[in-house]
Design a protein around this motif. Structure first.
Motif, mmCIF file in Angstrom:
data_model
loop_
_atom_site.group_PDB
_atom_site.id
_atom_site.type_symbol
_atom_site.label_atom_id
_atom_site.label_comp_id
_atom_site.label_asym_id
_atom_site.label_seq_id
_atom_site.Cartn_x
_atom_site.Cartn_y
_atom_site.Cartn_z
ATOM 1 N N ASN A 42 0.825 -1.212 0.000
ATOM 2 C CA ASN A 42 0.000 0.000 0.000
ATOM 3 C C ASN A 42 0.859 1.260 0.000
ATOM 4 O O ASN A 42 0.553 2.231 -0.691
ATOM 5 N N ALA A 43 1.925 1.224 0.791
ATOM 6 C CA ALA A 43 2.806 2.392 0.858
ATOM 7 C C ALA A 43 3.412 2.660 -0.519
ATOM 8 O O ALA A 43 3.489 3.812 -0.976
ATOM 9 N N MET A 44 3.810 1.596 -1.189
ATOM 10 C CA MET A 44 4.411 1.750 -2.523
ATOM 11 C C MET A 44 3.397 2.303 -3.516
ATOM 12 O O MET A 44 3.729 3.131 -4.357
ATOM 13 N N LYS A 45 2.165 1.812 -3.416
ATOM 14 C CA LYS A 45 1.130 2.310 -4.339
ATOM 15 C C LYS A 45 0.901 3.803 -4.114
ATOM 16 O O LYS A 45 0.827 4.577 -5.067
ATOM 17 N N SER A 46 0.801 4.191 -2.860
ATOM 18 C CA SER A 46 0.610 5.616 -2.567
ATOM 19 C C SER A 46 1.801 6.410 -3.082
ATOM 20 O O SER A 46 1.641 7.487 -3.668
ATOM 21 N N ALA A 47 3.002 5.884 -2.830
ATOM 22 C CA ALA A 47 4.210 6.608 -3.244
ATOM 23 C C ALA A 47 4.216 6.789 -4.758
ATOM 24 O O ALA A 47 4.531 7.872 -5.267
ATOM 25 N N ALA A 72 14.577 4.328 -6.788
ATOM 26 C CA ALA A 72 14.486 3.026 -6.122
ATOM 27 C C ALA A 72 14.967 3.127 -4.680
ATOM 28 O O ALA A 72 14.333 2.590 -3.762
ATOM 29 N N ASN A 73 16.069 3.850 -4.472
ATOM 30 C CA ASN A 73 16.601 3.995 -3.120
ATOM 31 C C ASN A 73 15.663 4.764 -2.199
ATOM 32 O O ASN A 73 15.529 4.429 -1.027
ATOM 33 N N ALA A 74 15.015 5.794 -2.743
ATOM 34 C CA ALA A 74 14.083 6.576 -1.934
ATOM 35 C C ALA A 74 12.905 5.690 -1.511
ATOM 36 O O ALA A 74 12.456 5.735 -0.362
ATOM 37 N N LEU A 75 12.424 4.878 -2.450
ATOM 38 C CA LEU A 75 11.312 3.976 -2.120
ATOM 39 C C LEU A 75 11.725 2.941 -1.081
ATOM 40 O O LEU A 75 10.983 2.633 -0.160
ATOM 41 N N LEU A 76 12.942 2.448 -1.223
ATOM 42 C CA LEU A 76 13.442 1.458 -0.267
ATOM 43 C C LEU A 76 13.589 2.087 1.126
ATOM 44 O O LEU A 76 13.238 1.481 2.135
ATOM 45 N N MET A 78 11.828 4.444 2.308
ATOM 46 C CA MET A 78 10.471 4.586 2.839
ATOM 47 C C MET A 78 9.984 3.267 3.432
ATOM 48 O O MET A 78 9.541 3.211 4.580
ATOM 49 N N VAL A 79 10.096 2.206 2.649
ATOM 50 C CA VAL A 79 9.532 0.918 3.077
ATOM 51 C C VAL A 79 10.294 0.340 4.268
ATOM 52 O O VAL A 79 9.684 -0.135 5.225
ATOM 53 N N VAL A 80 11.622 0.411 4.214
ATOM 54 C CA VAL A 80 12.405 -0.177 5.304
ATOM 55 C C VAL A 80 12.095 0.526 6.632
ATOM 56 O O VAL A 80 12.051 -0.097 7.682
ATOM 57 N N GLN A 81 11.840 1.833 6.557
ATOM 58 C CA GLN A 81 11.505 2.554 7.791
ATOM 59 C C GLN A 81 10.033 2.402 8.155
ATOM 60 O O GLN A 81 9.578 2.910 9.173
ATOM 61 N N GLY A 82 9.296 1.728 7.292
ATOM 62 C CA GLY A 82 7.883 1.502 7.576
ATOM 63 C C GLY A 82 7.040 2.759 7.507
ATOM 64 O O GLY A 82 6.130 2.968 8.302
ATOM 65 N N LEU A 83 7.344 3.612 6.540
ATOM 66 C CA LEU A 83 6.625 4.891 6.439
ATOM 67 C C LEU A 83 5.578 4.830 5.332
ATOM 68 O O LEU A 83 5.725 4.088 4.355
ATOM 69 N N ASN A 84 4.562 5.639 5.499
ATOM 70 C CA ASN A 84 3.534 5.733 4.468
ATOM 71 C C ASN A 84 3.336 7.195 4.066
ATOM 72 O O ASN A 84 2.977 8.018 4.906
ATOM 73 N N CYS A 101 13.762 10.570 0.027
ATOM 74 C CA CYS A 101 12.591 10.356 0.872
ATOM 75 C C CYS A 101 12.872 11.003 2.224
ATOM 76 O O CYS A 101 13.719 10.533 2.975
ATOM 77 N N MET A 102 12.214 12.128 2.493
ATOM 78 C CA MET A 102 12.439 12.843 3.754
ATOM 79 C C MET A 102 11.359 12.439 4.752
ATOM 80 O O MET A 102 10.177 12.470 4.435
ATOM 81 N N ARG A 103 11.803 12.093 5.968
ATOM 82 C CA ARG A 103 10.848 11.731 6.997
ATOM 83 C C ARG A 103 10.250 12.983 7.606
ATOM 84 O O ARG A 103 10.948 13.939 7.885
ATOM 85 N N SER A 104 8.952 12.992 7.800
ATOM 86 C CA SER A 104 8.338 14.098 8.535
ATOM 87 C C SER A 104 8.468 13.764 10.015
ATOM 88 O O SER A 104 8.906 12.678 10.368
ATOM 89 N N TYR A 105 8.037 14.654 10.895
ATOM 90 C CA TYR A 105 8.198 14.294 12.300
ATOM 91 C C TYR A 105 7.189 13.230 12.733
ATOM 92 O O TYR A 105 7.449 12.481 13.647
ATOM 93 N N PHE A 106 6.079 13.140 11.994
ATOM 94 C CA PHE A 106 5.184 11.990 12.261
ATOM 95 C C PHE A 106 5.929 10.694 11.975
ATOM 96 O O PHE A 106 5.826 9.725 12.718
ATOM 97 N N GLY A 107 6.659 10.717 10.883
ATOM 98 C CA GLY A 107 7.429 9.539 10.492
ATOM 99 C C GLY A 107 8.486 9.218 11.536
ATOM 100 O O GLY A 107 8.663 8.062 11.923
ATOM 101 N N THR A 108 9.185 10.260 11.995
ATOM 102 C CA THR A 108 10.226 10.056 13.005
ATOM 103 C C THR A 108 9.627 9.433 14.261
ATOM 104 O O THR A 108 10.205 8.537 14.869
ATOM 105 N N MET A 109 8.435 9.914 14.635
ATOM 106 C CA MET A 109 7.776 9.346 15.813
ATOM 107 C C MET A 109 7.451 7.871 15.598
ATOM 108 O O MET A 109 7.667 7.040 16.482
ATOM 109 N N SER A 110 6.953 7.559 14.414
ATOM 110 C CA SER A 110 6.553 6.163 14.201
ATOM 111 C C SER A 110 7.780 5.240 14.162
ATOM 112 O O SER A 110 7.739 4.133 14.692
#
Lengths: 294, 233
Positions: A42-47, A72-76, A78-84, A101-110
């Motif tokens: 799902n994360a990949m589809k959204s991305a 490809a690296n940006a997508l990886l 995202m997925v490895v960090q479990g971000l959506n 792929c920049m993490r937002s602070y929501f992402g950092t929290m998760s």
């Protein structure tokens, strides 16, 4: 249009599908575990949907200017960090030819919750007149209490912010920042002018000062947790990658714009004969890599 | 004819002696004055001037003694202020305003380093030799014509730096500053490619990092690219 569609299909095959199979491989080897509520598909589809409308600074489509490797690296990342990206846990930015792929602070929290097993991460802003009380035990802030009067809330009177990370009932980590420390952190960003000491009128940091203060203190608290965890897993190797890629890509962009441009030379009052000849020649071409011009 | 002698190069100190046979100059004063005197056999009285690119100690350590010994020093206003020196022999120079000193004509230009008003210099003598001196700059805005001698910083190579960070030899935090303060091998190559090197006789690579460089490799790669005599100082 159909050609455009074809091209997109090729890029998708080269990037999204490659990353998906890579992720599967990691999972099968047991190197990567996702929480039950995370679906990499799902994360990949959204991305992929977001990427199709992502553009660079000059409004060129990201998928046209970015190298496939960087996509490809940006997508990886995202997925490895479990971000959506659809939950705004991360966003995609183009630096030169690099997609990041920049993490937002929501992402950092998760991510922090996942890596450290923290239950809650909370942040609050301290205003002038608030009562804040805490003890220091073994160099750690303990039992922070904060009493606030509703009337104190005013973004002009922020004097600090704190973030608590609750690991379990007895174990709460608190990070505290004064307004000076917050501004010091903000001043490291590019939008902050050289001699600036407070937020510029109309800037995000001026308009949403409370949110920005919370964001900064959360990031700092989480960073301490992430960087001090001994987790040498795949996740950790991806966590700081974005910043590095960004630095290198930004530098490359800056140099492309500014380096080796204008010709300057010494001006002679009495031009020697040799120089006169040189000046009448058309602009001298660079030697390039072919070798010396003797 | 230009003669270049490195008295010291690198983050521990920089000092170079150049002469066209008529007017000897010092570039930087980043080592002790005693060491400068010793290496020049105490013949410092003929030096017509000392050029300082910026205020960092590895470029300005002995500036007070150099001034005291009667040598005129040339630097930007920003550098003089950062060094907090007031002396009648300090000459403030401005970017793109050329001036004469003995047989040299000198054109200062801005460089890119994280200090107050750093400078690079283009030196031309009366027989048409031209020497470029640029150090502690992560790139150069300009291109130059008819250079005969190039003295340029070549501090690190990105792949060596990344490797060092990976094995923990260099702290990660250093990279951010390094990228925006010092010249990398990769970017020096871009600079050399962009310039007309047809009259270049010698290229001198300066200020190699202790950890993040490889003398042999840098020399070979620049030689292969340019086909010129390359010295690593």
């Amino acid at each position: 249009m159909s050609q455009n569609g074809n091209q997109l299909a090729i890029i998708k095959k080269d990037t999204v599908d490659v990353v998906a199979s890579k992720v599967k491989e990691f999972q099968e080897k047991g190197e990567l575990h996702f929480p039950a509520n995370y679906s990499p598909e799902n994360a990949m589809k959204s991305a992929w949907l977001i990427l199709q409308s992502t553009v660079d600074r000059n409004k060129r489509p990201a998928l046209d200017v970015c190298t496939r490797d960087s996509v490809a690296n940006a997508l990886l990342d995202m997925v490895v960090q479990g971000l959506n990206p659809s939950k705004k846990q991360c966003y995609f930015i183009v630096y030169g030819t690099q997609l990041v792929c920049m993490r937002s602070y929501f992402g950092t929290m998760s991510v922090t919750k996942r890596v450290s097993g923290a239950k809650e991460i909370d942040a609050a802003v301290i205003y002038e007149g608030d009562e804040v009380d805490y003890e220091m035990v073994n160099g750690r802030i303990k039992n922070l209490t904060h009493k606030q009067k509703f009337a104190n809330i005013n973004k002009e009177n922020i004097i600090g912010a704190y973030c608590t990370i609750t690991l379990d009932n007895d174990n709460v980590y608190t990070e505290l920042m004064t307004i000076d420390e917050l501004r010091q952190a903000w001043s490291k960003a590019q939008f902050w002018g050289k001699d600036q000491d407070v937020e510029k009128k109309g800037s995000t940091h001026e308009e949403f000062k409370q949110e920005m203060a919370k964001k900064s203190v959360i990031n700092r608290a989480c960073k301490k947790f992430l960087n001090s965890s001994d987790d040498s897993s795949l996740v950790m190797s991806r966590i700081n990658r974005a910043d590095e890629v960004k630095e290198e890509a930004l530098l490359e962009e800056e140099l492309q714009q500014n380096a080796n441009k204008e010709i300057i030379d010494i001006e002679y009052d009495e031009t020697p004969i040799q120089e006169q000849q040189a000046q009448t020649e058309p602009e001298i071409k660079a030697t390039g890599t072919e070798g010396p011009l003797f | 004819m230009i003669n270049i002698k490195a008295l010291a190069s690198g983050s521990k100190g920089n000092c170079y002696y150049i002469t066209d046979g008529h007017t000897p100059l010092l570039l930087e004063a980043g080592i002790s004055f005693k060491s400068i005197q010793k290496q020049l056999n105490f013949k410092t009285t003929s030096i017509a001037g000392c050029f300082v690119t910026h205020e960092h100690k590895d470029h300005s350590k002995s500036i007070a003694e150099v001034l005291k010994s009667g040598i005129d020093c040339y630097m930007s206003k920003g550098t003089a202020e950062a060094l907090n020196i007031h002396h009648h022999r300090v000459h403030n120079i401005e970017a793109k305003k050329q001036f004469k000193l003995g047989t040299w004509t000198i054109l200062p230009f801005e460089v890119e380093h994280d200090v107050s008003e750093p400078m690079g210099f283009l030196f031309a003598n009366e027989v048409g030799d031209k020497l470029l001196f640029a150090t502690d700059t992560y790139y150069i805005k300009y291109k130059f014509k008819g250079l005969s001698h190039i003295m340029i910083e070549c501090n690190y190579s990105l792949d060596i730096l990344n490797q060092n960070i990976e094995v923990g030899r260099v702290p990660k935090i250093m990279k951010k500053r390094l990228l925006r303060s010092h010249f990398s091998l990769e970017n020096v190559k871009e600079f050399l490619k962009a310039n007309d090197l047809s009259k270049v006789q010698e290229i001198h690579l300066l200020h190699l990092s202790d950890n993040n460089s490889d003398e042999q490799r840098f020399k070979q790669e620049i030689q292969a690219l340019t086909g010129k005599l390359v010295y690593v100082l």
